[in-house]
Write a protein that holds these residues in place. Structure first.
Motif, PDB file in Angstrom:
ATOM      1  N   VAL A 130       0.845  -1.203   0.000  1.00  0.00           N
ATOM      2  CA  VAL A 130       0.000   0.000   0.000  1.00  0.00           C
ATOM      3  C   VAL A 130       0.876   1.248   0.000  1.00  0.00           C
ATOM      4  CG1 VAL A 130      -1.583   1.366   1.417  1.00  0.00           C
ATOM      5  CG2 VAL A 130      -2.036  -1.050   1.029  1.00  0.00           C
ATOM      6  N   PHE A 133       1.986   1.910  -3.424  1.00  0.00           N
ATOM      7  CA  PHE A 133       0.911   2.525  -4.209  1.00  0.00           C
ATOM      8  C   PHE A 133       0.762   4.004  -3.852  1.00  0.00           C
ATOM      9  CE2 PHE A 133      -1.268  -1.852  -4.531  1.00  0.00           C
ATOM     10  CZ  PHE A 133      -0.495  -2.158  -5.641  1.00  0.00           C
ATOM     11  N   LEU A 134       0.944   4.328  -2.567  1.00  0.00           N
ATOM     12  CA  LEU A 134       0.832   5.734  -2.165  1.00  0.00           C
ATOM     13  C   LEU A 134       1.917   6.575  -2.828  1.00  0.00           C
ATOM     14  CD1 LEU A 134      -0.009   5.378   1.631  1.00  0.00           C
ATOM     15  CD2 LEU A 134      -1.485   6.331  -0.129  1.00  0.00           C
ATOM     16  N   GLY A 137       0.757   7.106  -6.330  1.00  0.00           N
ATOM     17  CA  GLY A 137      -0.306   8.102  -6.382  1.00  0.00           C
ATOM     18  C   GLY A 137       0.241   9.502  -6.203  1.00  0.00           C
ATOM     19  N   LEU A 158      -2.228  14.545  -0.143  1.00  0.00           N
ATOM     20  CA  LEU A 158      -2.289  13.079  -0.228  1.00  0.00           C
ATOM     21  C   LEU A 158      -1.204  12.435   0.634  1.00  0.00           C
ATOM     22  CD1 LEU A 158      -3.619  10.620  -1.706  1.00  0.00           C
ATOM     23  CD2 LEU A 158      -1.656  10.710  -3.229  1.00  0.00           C
ATOM     24  N   VAL A 161      -2.242  12.473   4.230  1.00  0.00           N
ATOM     25  CA  VAL A 161      -3.268  11.469   4.521  1.00  0.00           C
ATOM     26  C   VAL A 161      -2.631  10.084   4.622  1.00  0.00           C
ATOM     27  CG1 VAL A 161      -5.316  10.319   3.613  1.00  0.00           C
ATOM     28  CG2 VAL A 161      -5.129  12.792   3.468  1.00  0.00           C
ATOM     29  N   ILE A 168       0.902   1.623  10.725  1.00  0.00           N
ATOM     30  CA  ILE A 168       0.371   0.301  10.386  1.00  0.00           C
ATOM     31  C   ILE A 168       1.501  -0.607   9.925  1.00  0.00           C
ATOM     32  CG2 ILE A 168      -1.202  -0.973   8.877  1.00  0.00           C
ATOM     33  CD1 ILE A 168      -3.055   1.354   8.861  1.00  0.00           C
TER      34      ILE A 168
ATOM     35  N   ILE B 158     -11.670  12.438  -0.484  1.00  0.00           N
ATOM     36  CA  ILE B 158     -10.287  12.933  -0.555  1.00  0.00           C
ATOM     37  C   ILE B 158      -9.802  12.870  -1.997  1.00  0.00           C
ATOM     38  CG2 ILE B 158      -7.917  12.579   0.220  1.00  0.00           C
ATOM     39  CD1 ILE B 158      -9.015  11.237   2.708  1.00  0.00           C
ATOM     40  N   LEU B 176      -5.457   6.854  -6.402  1.00  0.00           N
ATOM     41  CA  LEU B 176      -5.301   7.531  -5.110  1.00  0.00           C
ATOM     42  C   LEU B 176      -6.156   6.888  -4.027  1.00  0.00           C
ATOM     43  CD1 LEU B 176      -5.374  11.301  -6.136  1.00  0.00           C
ATOM     44  CD2 LEU B 176      -3.460   9.729  -6.078  1.00  0.00           C
ATOM     45  N   PRO B 179      -5.803   2.364  -2.564  1.00  0.00           N
ATOM     46  CA  PRO B 179      -4.933   1.948  -1.461  1.00  0.00           C
ATOM     47  C   PRO B 179      -5.471   2.381  -0.095  1.00  0.00           C
ATOM     48  CG  PRO B 179      -3.654   2.994  -3.194  1.00  0.00           C
ATOM     49  CD  PRO B 179      -5.087   3.188  -3.556  1.00  0.00           C
ATOM     50  N   LEU B 180      -6.136   3.545  -0.056  1.00  0.00           N
ATOM     51  CA  LEU B 180      -6.641   4.022   1.229  1.00  0.00           C
ATOM     52  C   LEU B 180      -7.881   3.241   1.680  1.00  0.00           C
ATOM     53  CD1 LEU B 180      -6.299   7.850   0.550  1.00  0.00           C
ATOM     54  CD2 LEU B 180      -4.773   6.418   1.880  1.00  0.00           C
ATOM     55  N   VAL B 182      -7.997   0.034   1.759  1.00  0.00           N
ATOM     56  CA  VAL B 182      -7.612  -1.309   2.220  1.00  0.00           C
ATOM     57  C   VAL B 182      -8.059  -1.627   3.655  1.00  0.00           C
ATOM     58  CG1 VAL B 182      -5.621  -2.766   2.738  1.00  0.00           C
ATOM     59  CG2 VAL B 182      -5.760  -1.612   0.549  1.00  0.00           C
ATOM     60  N   PRO B 183      -7.820  -0.731   4.644  1.00  0.00           N
ATOM     61  CA  PRO B 183      -8.263  -1.087   6.003  1.00  0.00           C
ATOM     62  C   PRO B 183      -9.770  -1.330   6.099  1.00  0.00           C
ATOM     63  CG  PRO B 183      -6.823   0.823   6.055  1.00  0.00           C
ATOM     64  CD  PRO B 183      -7.122   0.566   4.622  1.00  0.00           C
ATOM     65  N   VAL B 218     -10.101  12.736   9.217  1.00  0.00           N
ATOM     66  CA  VAL B 218      -9.062  13.054   8.234  1.00  0.00           C
ATOM     67  C   VAL B 218      -9.675  13.586   6.945  1.00  0.00           C
ATOM     68  CG1 VAL B 218      -7.205  12.081   6.843  1.00  0.00           C
ATOM     69  CG2 VAL B 218      -7.499  11.359   9.215  1.00  0.00           C
TER      70      VAL B 218
END
Lengths: 239, 232
Positions: A130, A133-134, A137, A158, A161, A168, B158, B176, B179-180, B182-183, B218
């Motif tokens: 992840v 990927f961030l 992005g 981004l 965030v 994690i 977002i 974008l 991936p966010l 996932v949780p 957030v």
């Protein structure tokens, strides 16, 4: 804070640091690779495969560290409108993405003989993926807009965030008991691996760190000069 | 600019008006809600063709299919969340209202949840039937979607606000947002799997609720900052 916003000042500082960082990179990589490949004993369980760790673990550290660098730079850029901080994030991102990819790939190569599989969907592997990927992005957002500053500010939001992902990653091996081994170096009660293995590990980590500084300064200078060029072109067209 | 005889509308009245307008638009002709529902239905029904029609396999992967497709349907419906208002200039008008950018983002997200992702949670049991989903999991499936879908709208906001000024930002938004997600996906599916396999879904649901609450904090701040940037 804005003392460093002056590109000329930055260039002076960069030129002063650069030769030392380059020398340190060569020396540390030389020593690190010697100890990693020759000067350290094979593991009693993993055999020679343990040497992958000296490439893998510092790369994963760098992937996280550079993300934090980008996040701090993003924060500074958004709060104080600091132009160099914006460029710092842009300059650091591809390096961080590369280290993260390196950690993922070496981890897979190590996992095949050790775990019997290239990939498992456990907490550590997934959260590092992840993070990769961030990075993608963040870089894609930079390229998505014509207005450099707007693109950079959007990417900075981004990046901030995405900071949620860092704890994690760090604690994933403690929260989920999985194939990936728990922390053995950065723990409160001291490292649990042998000193003969810590030497190459830390040497490689230091080598990656100075390597990052060298490439980062290169890319920063590139970005600053690009910025200068576009300003000159812009003012040239007005005349 | 405001005329002295006209009092400023209260924040809550503007907020409700904006939510009502967006929900109406989403359900109106060519609105995003029916499209998202249609996408949800069709994409889920592709899986039996892809993995084969064996009931046991479908029952095993049903929670994952439904959750994954729900979050894809959410992103599909998100790319006009702010962009339409940004392009026709109504976003510039909304900024002048007393509720501020966080309020605008909140109203937009609430409208998106009510009109688009909440219906997915309502439609999910019907699709679960098609996938031979075990009976004991239905309540947790709907419950997990009810708790988790606000996070989908929030996190999606977002991505939508960051790409508001990007032409053809749709694919970028996927990159974008996913991936966010996932949780949310992990805890949502975890709860349903636990219910189906006679485990305790409560810890998963609690973590899912925590994810939604973190997303609330957030996302509204980040969306507001991104919108402010786009409007500069």
């Amino acid at each position: 804070m804005h003392r460093f916003a002056n590109p000329a000042q930055f260039n002076r500082l960069a030129d002063a640091v650069m030769p030392w960082a380059m020398i340190a990179t060569v020396l540390l990589f030389g020593a690190g690779l010697y100890y990693a490949l020759i000067g350290s004993p094979p593991d009693y369980q993993q055999g020679e495969s343990v040497r992958v760790m000296y490439v893998h673990v510092p790369a994963a550290w760098m992937g996280m560290f550079i993300y934090v660098v980008i996040a701090v730079a993003s924060f500074v850029a958004l709060v104080w409108r600091h132009p160099l901080a914006l460029l710092a994030g842009k300059a650091a991102a591809p390096i961080g993405a590369t280290f993260t990819a390196l950690a993922l790939i070496t981890g897979m190569l190590w996992g095949k003989p050790m775990w019997g599989t290239y990939w498992v969907w456990d907490g550590r592997l997934t959260s590092v993926l992840v993070q990769f990927f961030l990075y993608l992005g963040y870089m894609a957002l930079w390229k998505a807009m014509d207005d450099e500053e707007k693109a950079g500010n959007a990417a900075s939001i981004l990046a901030l965030v995405g900071v949620v992902n860092i704890p994690i990653i760090k604690f994933s091996v403690d929260w989920w008991s999985t194939l990936h081994q728990p922390a053995s170096v950065m723990r409160l009660d001291g490292p649990t691996i042998d000193g003969t293995m810590l030497v190459p590990l830390f040497l490689m980590a230091a080598a990656y760190q100075v390597y990052f500084i060298v490439v980062f300064i290169w890319r920063m200078k590139l970005e600053v000069n690009n910025r200068k060029l576009s300003v000159m072109r812009g003012s040239g067209m007005e005349n | 600019m405001s005329h002295p005889s006209h009092a400023q509308p209260s924040i809550s009245s503007v907020f409700t008006a904006l939510v009502r307008r967006d929900v109406t638009l989403a359900w109106g002709q060519g609105g995003a809600s029916l499209l998202a529902l249609g996408f949800f239905l069709i994409a889920v029904s592709l899986f039996p063709f892809g993995v084969g029609p064996e009931p046991q396999i479908l029952a095993r992967i049903a929670p994952g299919i439904i959750w994954v497709v729900a979050l894809l349907a959410s992103v599909v419906s998100l790319d006009r969340l702010y962009q339409a208002d940004y392009e026709d200039g109504s976003l510039d008008d909304l900024v002048l209202s007393p509720m501020g950018l966080v309020g605008i983002a909140g109203a937009k997200v609430l409208a998106h949840w009510l009109s688009t992702t909440l219906p997915l949670a309502v439609a999910a049991p019907a699709l679960a039937v098609l996938l031979n989903f075990p009976d004991e999991g239905y309540w947790v499936l709907v419950g997990s979607l009810l708790i988790g879908t606000p996070a989908l709208s929030l996190i999606g906001s977002i991505g939508a606000s960051l790409t508001v000024a990007v032409r053809r930002g749709g694919v970028l938004m996927f990159l974008l947002i996913l991936p966010l997600y996932v949780p949310t996906l992990i805890f949502g599916v975890g709860a349903v799997d636990a219910a189906v396999m006679m485990g305790d879904p409560l810890p998963h649901l609690a973590l899912l609720a925590a994810t939604t609450l973190i997303a609330l904090v957030v996302s509204l701040a980040a969306s507001a900052a991104a919108l402010k940037l786009a409007l500069e």
